[in-house]
Structure formats: structure tokens, C-alpha cells
Design a protein around this motif. Structure first.
Motif, mmCIF file in Angstrom:
data_model
loop_
_atom_site.group_PDB
_atom_site.id
_atom_site.type_symbol
_atom_site.label_atom_id
_atom_site.label_comp_id
_atom_site.label_asym_id
_atom_site.label_seq_id
_atom_site.Cartn_x
_atom_site.Cartn_y
_atom_site.Cartn_z
ATOM 1 N N GLN A 275 1.830 -11.426 32.084
ATOM 2 C CA GLN A 275 3.454 -11.565 32.236
ATOM 3 C C GLN A 275 3.818 -12.931 32.771
ATOM 4 O O GLN A 275 2.782 -13.614 33.226
ATOM 5 C CB GLN A 275 3.916 -10.523 33.261
ATOM 6 N N GLU B 136 5.890 -14.632 35.499
ATOM 7 C CA GLU B 136 6.703 -14.469 36.851
ATOM 8 C C GLU B 136 7.325 -13.149 36.745
ATOM 9 O O GLU B 136 8.504 -13.036 36.910
ATOM 10 C CB GLU B 136 7.810 -15.507 36.579
ATOM 11 N N ASN B 137 6.435 -12.026 36.781
ATOM 12 C CA ASN B 137 6.859 -10.633 36.826
ATOM 13 C C ASN B 137 7.831 -10.430 35.558
ATOM 14 O O ASN B 137 8.262 -9.122 35.712
ATOM 15 C CB ASN B 137 7.642 -10.236 38.219
ATOM 16 N N ASN B 138 8.041 -10.947 34.697
ATOM 17 C CA ASN B 138 8.758 -10.668 33.780
ATOM 18 C C ASN B 138 7.803 -10.413 32.267
ATOM 19 O O ASN B 138 6.755 -11.258 31.994
ATOM 20 C CB ASN B 138 9.680 -11.859 33.124
ATOM 21 N N CYS B 139 8.042 -9.219 31.819
ATOM 22 C CA CYS B 139 7.156 -8.827 30.716
ATOM 23 C C CYS B 139 7.460 -9.400 29.301
ATOM 24 O O CYS B 139 6.870 -9.028 28.223
ATOM 25 C CB CYS B 139 6.750 -7.235 30.497
ATOM 26 N N SER C 241 3.725 -20.127 36.307
ATOM 27 C CA SER C 241 2.607 -20.205 37.201
ATOM 28 C C SER C 241 1.418 -20.498 36.475
ATOM 29 O O SER C 241 1.079 -20.465 34.989
ATOM 30 C CB SER C 241 2.196 -18.687 37.996
ATOM 31 N N LYS D 76 13.618 -1.758 37.140
ATOM 32 C CA LYS D 76 12.845 -2.950 37.182
ATOM 33 C C LYS D 76 13.657 -4.032 37.382
ATOM 34 O O LYS D 76 13.289 -4.966 38.038
ATOM 35 C CB LYS D 76 11.576 -2.831 36.001
ATOM 36 N N GLN E 276 13.672 -7.131 40.249
ATOM 37 C CA GLN E 276 13.040 -8.265 39.733
ATOM 38 C C GLN E 276 12.814 -9.403 40.689
ATOM 39 O O GLN E 276 11.643 -9.988 40.891
ATOM 40 C CB GLN E 276 13.755 -9.135 38.452
ATOM 41 N N VAL F 200 9.406 -14.986 44.378
ATOM 42 C CA VAL F 200 8.493 -15.389 42.982
ATOM 43 C C VAL F 200 7.225 -14.831 42.872
ATOM 44 O O VAL F 200 6.548 -15.153 42.099
ATOM 45 C CB VAL F 200 8.576 -17.049 42.871
ATOM 46 N N GLU F 201 6.981 -13.960 44.081
ATOM 47 C CA GLU F 201 5.508 -13.553 43.967
ATOM 48 C C GLU F 201 5.246 -12.728 42.827
ATOM 49 O O GLU F 201 6.002 -11.893 42.530
ATOM 50 C CB GLU F 201 5.377 -12.393 45.404
ATOM 51 N N GLU F 202 4.021 -12.832 42.392
ATOM 52 C CA GLU F 202 3.506 -12.061 41.317
ATOM 53 C C GLU F 202 2.851 -10.900 41.712
ATOM 54 O O GLU F 202 2.114 -10.895 42.365
ATOM 55 C CB GLU F 202 2.594 -12.807 40.402
ATOM 56 N N TRP F 203 3.501 -9.557 41.541
ATOM 57 C CA TRP F 203 2.856 -8.321 42.093
ATOM 58 C C TRP F 203 3.008 -7.491 41.187
ATOM 59 O O TRP F 203 3.725 -7.324 40.160
ATOM 60 C CB TRP F 203 3.419 -8.072 43.404
ATOM 61 N N LEU G 292 5.160 -5.085 39.977
ATOM 62 C CA LEU G 292 6.540 -4.746 39.935
ATOM 63 C C LEU G 292 6.737 -3.571 39.301
ATOM 64 O O LEU G 292 7.162 -2.729 39.539
ATOM 65 C CB LEU G 292 7.276 -5.808 39.518
#
Lengths: 245, 326
Positions: free
Chosen positions: A6, A8-11, A31, B97, B101, B106-109, B111
């Protein structure tokens, strides 16, 4: 092999990256882990280029390309154009085109031999696609959607299209493209295939929400599974052996 | 799942987008607001407490804001919508989701795991959607998660790490937060409330009413004693966003009749929570969205605060009066 990741939390990784048989482009600002996944899978085989297009990170949706060339929208800056020309292999022709539909990635779906385009694309653009990308161009829709680039992911070995594509359309497109096609989803039911995944002949990357079922469909239609002798024997056993004595 | 009789929504003929109603709301927000707003709000309460639904009560709010004339010919400013409150369903995954967001900056976790967690807890939790909307877009979400019950979940562990990291830079509150997240977690609820920016504020008292009602019903209706106890919240932790004036220090020294306020709350109920909170602190956010013109002197910050559960009735009262007068 298909890898899940992913941005930045975006798929929707197909938005932030572009993969072809000759090179891979990745958006800047993500990242390091995003970048390093590409490096580890592709590093050494094809160059992984960090870039922006028109100052944005949505590089996957703004450009269209294959191993022969790369088409960029008119909003691309001169520095970006120069950077891409420098970083990509010499045999890749990088061209910026004047087309009012500037999200080329949404309008054009292509592999190394054939391309599907938006029905309203300029004649000139179509000619440039034929020249630069070295493909045959077909103006088509997919499941009634004109944004063919968004709703299908294409490689030289197979293609995945919008889940609501009818069987007739699938057959017709498959004949045009000369590859097997499958209607399916990515990222847990998302219909925007090209936003959720990128693929070339050897490997594929999907958003991390992609389920195991979706992943196995992708690996099978794009022929990405490692072919081990045992797999072939197991699959053939059923058809060879009628009954055990 | 109990539902209430609703009027059909009659959309006007504006361009078809993926969610016609959301597009209309967005246009409303950009149109200049009239001086007087006549609202008609119907809210019928039906506290159904069947054994299967565990005491969920759904409200229908009919919102009919009137807009002034707009530059666009086809849109005459009247939007009719029936909002409905639903229990979370697995189908709502993508909508929920999207709303979450930027929850942890901006943490990658995990989600997706967090969204799944919220959707699995059907007894406490509300999702706001438009009735008869084909796209089933999620407009708002409210829930309360017991931090002890879900302590083993990856997303909750990462969330606790995040909160403690932000608190480590603040004197004093770090230890209190650690207590709440650790030993006292049995009675601590994470209050999650996210929505689209332009959701009509008239929905808020109903949204919070339904949430806190569900919490109190869950303490009686849940099948096991553990679950019943897990909803006996004594504290709520809230993670939210505010806009703080860039020159906050200078502001205090300025004349008192200065027009610009120190803090602008994105969500109106945060102001009430902030006042009632036992403690709170802000931290800088790394995602800096382009601020609207009026907020050019402000910087967006994250806000973490904790509110005692016995202050909730006061909160509900103050929220109702805040929304009704605003």
C-alpha cells in the motif's frame, strides 16, 4: 508472483505507480518502504524511476506506456520530461503529447502489441500511440465505461477487466487483444482494476486489501504462478486417472 | 434490522456522478449562504429493543436546507434528503475506510483491520447513509470501542503506540494516558466519530444520542457478562482535528476584542468535549491540507482529549442547544 502493498494507507497503488516490461515509475513522496518493495522485486532487471507528473503523485493515471515508449500529458513539466528521458532506457521513446484528455492512464490501456483507447481520443493522438508505443489501437468501451485505462489491467499474457463485463464483450475484447481475459475485482471488490493493481509479464503488485481469491485469479490470468512439475502432475492426474483399482 | 418508514428522495436533474447527493451537498457548500435558514426536521424515535437487534434505535432526519440562487442554472438550491442511521455492515467497508483515511495522520497502520473492527461491532456503532442511495455512500460514522476488549488487535496496538508517542512530548499527560490505555483500559472507550465535511449539523445530536443510547443498552442486552461490562465506560478517549491560530502566543497578548479565535473546531461537538475534558493536548500534523481562505492564519493540529463518562449527559444537552441556536 503477485505482491500486496500500500501507498500511505492507500490501496490504490495503480494510481501512484506504473509498471511495464521495460521500466517502472513510482511517485515521489511515498514512504521508503513503498519504493523498496519495487526495488527488491524488480531491482537489477528493470529500472525503478521516482518521478512526479505535472507536480502530482498520480503518475500511474496520467501516463501510458509499454516497453517501446511512454506518453506523457501536456501538463508534464520540462524538468520532469528531461528527468524521465535521462532515467529510462534509451530504447524507450518518451513523448509529451497535446491531448485534451490529459489523464492518459485512464484513457489508454496497452501492452506491447495492442492498445485499447477512450472513444473520444484525438486522431492525432491515436497516430502517435501507434508510432511511439508500436501497437495496434482499438477504440472500445469496457462494461459501458469509456475510461478503458481505468477498468482494465493488461499484460502480454492476459488481462483483467471490470467485473460487469458481459461474456460477449469479453470474447470480443479477447479476440482483439489476442490474450485471455477475465472479469474480476481487486482490493476487496473494487471495480477500478487499473487503480488497484499494476502488472507486467513477470510480476504484479496489488493493493493490500486484495483478497486471496482475487490474488489467485490475478496470478492465474496473468500466468504469474511459478510452474513446478508437481503442480502440473497434480492437475493432470484427475484427467489421466479414471479410477483407482 | 428495524427500519423506519421513509419518504422517497426526489433528486433534481444534475449531472450524474458517483453520488449525486454528495455532489449536490458540495455545491450547496460553495453557494453563498442565505441569512435566514428555515429547516424542517422530523425525527421520530422508535426505540426497538428486540433481542436480535440489541436495542438499536434508528432515526430519520429530513433535512431541507434552502439555498440562495446560484450561478449554475440547473441547481436552484433546494436539496431534499433522507438520512438514515444504520448498524455497521460489512458492505460499508470502503466508505468507512475512506472516512478513517487520515485518522492516524500519515502513520502506516492496519487501517483495513480497524475498519473491519468497527464493522463487526454491530451492537454499538452507527453509520449514516442516504436512504435509497444506490452507491451506499457512507456520510458519517460514530462508534465507541473498548480498548481492553480489542487490545490484542494489531490496529489497536499501533493506535495506542501512536497516542503515547504524541503524548510523550507533553508534560504530565503521558502518565495519565498510559494508565488509561493500560491498567484502566477495561473501562475506556475510544470514541470514533468521522464524517464528510459538509454533513448537516442537525444530525449530530441524533447521532450522538443513538450512540450513547446503544452503549447503555449494550450494558444490559449483550449476551455475556464480559461484553456487558465492556460497555460500562468510565472514560472516553477522543482523537480529533482542530485548527489552531499560528500566532497563538501573540494572540493572548493582543487586545481582547480581537476577532480571530485561537482554536477553530472542525467538528462542532469537539468544542464541548474540549471544555468538558479531564485533560487534552495538541500535536502538529504532518498532513497539511490546503486551508480555505478564511483559515489561512491557522494550522491544523491533532487533538487528543479524554472525557469522563458521567459528563456525557451534560455534553448531550449542550450539543443540542449549540446546534439549535447555530
Amino acid at each position: 508472483m503477485a505482491t500486496r502493498l500500500q501507498f500511505e494507507n492507500n490501496c490504490d497503488i495503480g494510481v501512484f505507480s506504473k509498471l511495464t516490461n521495460g521500466y517502472c515509475m513510482v511517485a515521489i513522496g511515498g514512504s521508503e518502504s513503498f519504493y523498496s518493495v519495487f526495488e527488491s522485486e524488480l531491482g537489477g532487471v528493470i529500472p525503478v524511476v521516482k518521478t512526479s507528473i505535472a507536480g502530482t503523485r498520480i503518475v500511474g493515471r496520467l501516463c501510458a506506456g509499454n516497453k517501446n515508449g511512454l506518453l506523457l500529458p501536456h501538463t508534464t513539466t520540462d524538468q520532469e520530461l528531461q528527468h524521465l528521458r535521462n532515467s529510462l532506457p534509451d530504447q524507450v521513446v518518451v513523448q509529451r503529447i497535446e491531448e485534451k484528455l490529459s489523464a492518459l492512464g485512464n484513457c489508454i490501456a496497452c501492452n506491447d502489441h495492442v492498445a485499447l483507447t477512450h472513444t473520444d481520443l484525438d486522431r492525432e493522438t491515436e497516430e502517435i500511440i501507434v508510432d511511439v508505443l508500436g501497437v495496434e489501437v482499438f477504440r472500445q468501451t469496457i462494461a459501458g465505461n469509456i475510461l478503458v485505462g481505468s477498468f482494465c489491467a493488461l499484460s502480454n499474457r492476459g488481462g483483467l477487466v471490470h467485473p460487469h463485463t458481459s461474456i460477449e464483450d469479453l470474447d470480443e475484447l479477447s479476440t482483439l487483444l489476442q490474450v485471455p481475459l477475465v472479469a474480476g475485482t481487486v482490493n476487496r471488490g473494487s471495480e477500478v482494476i487499473a487503480a488497484g493493481m499494476i502488472v507486467n509479464d513477470r510480476t504484479s503488485f496489488c493493493g493490500s486489501d486484495t483478497t486471496a481469491t482475487e490474488l489467485s485469479v490475478i496470478e492465474s490470468v496473468f500466468k504469474l504462478r511459478d510452474s513446478q512439475p508437481s503442480v502440473i502432475v497434480d492437475e493432470m492426474r484427475k484427467s489421466l486417472i479414471d479410477s483407482y483399482v | 434490522m428495524p427500519r423506519k418508514p421513509r419518504r422517497k428522495q426526489r433528486p433534481k436533474s444534475w449531472p450524474v456522478t458517483f453520488s449525486p447527493f454528495a455532489r449536490a451537498l458540495a455545491r450547496m457548500a460553495s453557494v453563498s449562504k442565505p441569512n435566514r435558514r428555515s429547516k424542517s426536521i422530523e425525527s421520530s424515535e422508535k426505540p426497538t429493543r428486540s433481542s436480535t437487534s440489541n436495542g438499536s434505535s434508528k432515526h430519520t432526519l429530513e433535512e431541507r436546507p434552502e439555498g440562495s440562487e446560484s450561478s449554475d442554472g440547473e441547481f436552484d438550491g433546494v436539496v431534499q434528503a433522507d438520512f438514515a442511521f444504520f448498524d455497521p455492515k460489512p458492505n460499508d467497508f470502503h466508505g468507512v475506510k475512506t472516512l478513517l483515511q487520515t485518522y492516524l495522520d500519515v502513520e502506516e497502520w492496519d487501517l483495513s483491520g480497524f475498519a473491519d473492527l468497527i464493522l463487526e461491532q454491530t451492537t454499538v456503532g452507527t453509520v449514516v447513509k442516504v436512504e435509497d442511495d444506490e452507491d451506499e455512500g457512507v456520510f458519517a460514522l460514530a462508534t465507541a470501542l473498548n480498548l481492553w476488549r480489542y487490545r490484542e488487535q494489531r490496529c489497536i496496538m499501533k493506535l495506542k503506540e501512536f497516542l503515547l508517542l504524541k503524548a510523550s512530548q507533553e508534560k504530565g499527560v503521558g502518565d495519565q494516558l498510559r494508565l488509561l490505555l493500560g491498567e484502566r483500559a477495561h473501562n475506556v472507550g475510544l470514541l470514533v466519530s468521522q464524517r464528510v465535511v459538509n454533513l448537516p449539523p442537525q444530525l449530530l445530536p441524533h447521532l450522538y444520542d443513538s450512540l450513547f443510547n446503544e452503549v447503555s443498552w449494550a450494558t444490559e442486552d449483550e449476551p455475556t457478562e464480559d461484553l456487558r461490562n465492556s460497555f460500562q465506560f468510565k472514560h472516553y478517549i477522543i482523537l480529533s482535528k482542530i485548527y489552531k491560530h499560528k500566532n497563538a502566543e501573540q494572540q493572548k497578548r493582543k487586545r481582547s476584542d480581537d476577532r480571530e479565535e485561537e482554536i477553530v473546531y472542525v467538528k462542532p461537538e469537539d468544542e464541548i468535549f474540549h471544555e468538558l475534558s479531564s485533560w487534552s493536548f495538541c500535536f502538529p500534523l504532518r498532513t497539511q491540507q490546503p486551508a480555505p481562505h478564511e483559515l489561512k492564519n491557522y494550522r491544523s493540529m491533532g487533538l487528543i482529549m479524554t472525557v469522563e463518562a458521567d459528563k456525557i449527559p451534560t455534553f448531550r444537552q449542550q450539543l443540542t442547544s449549540l446546534i439549535n441556536e447555530g
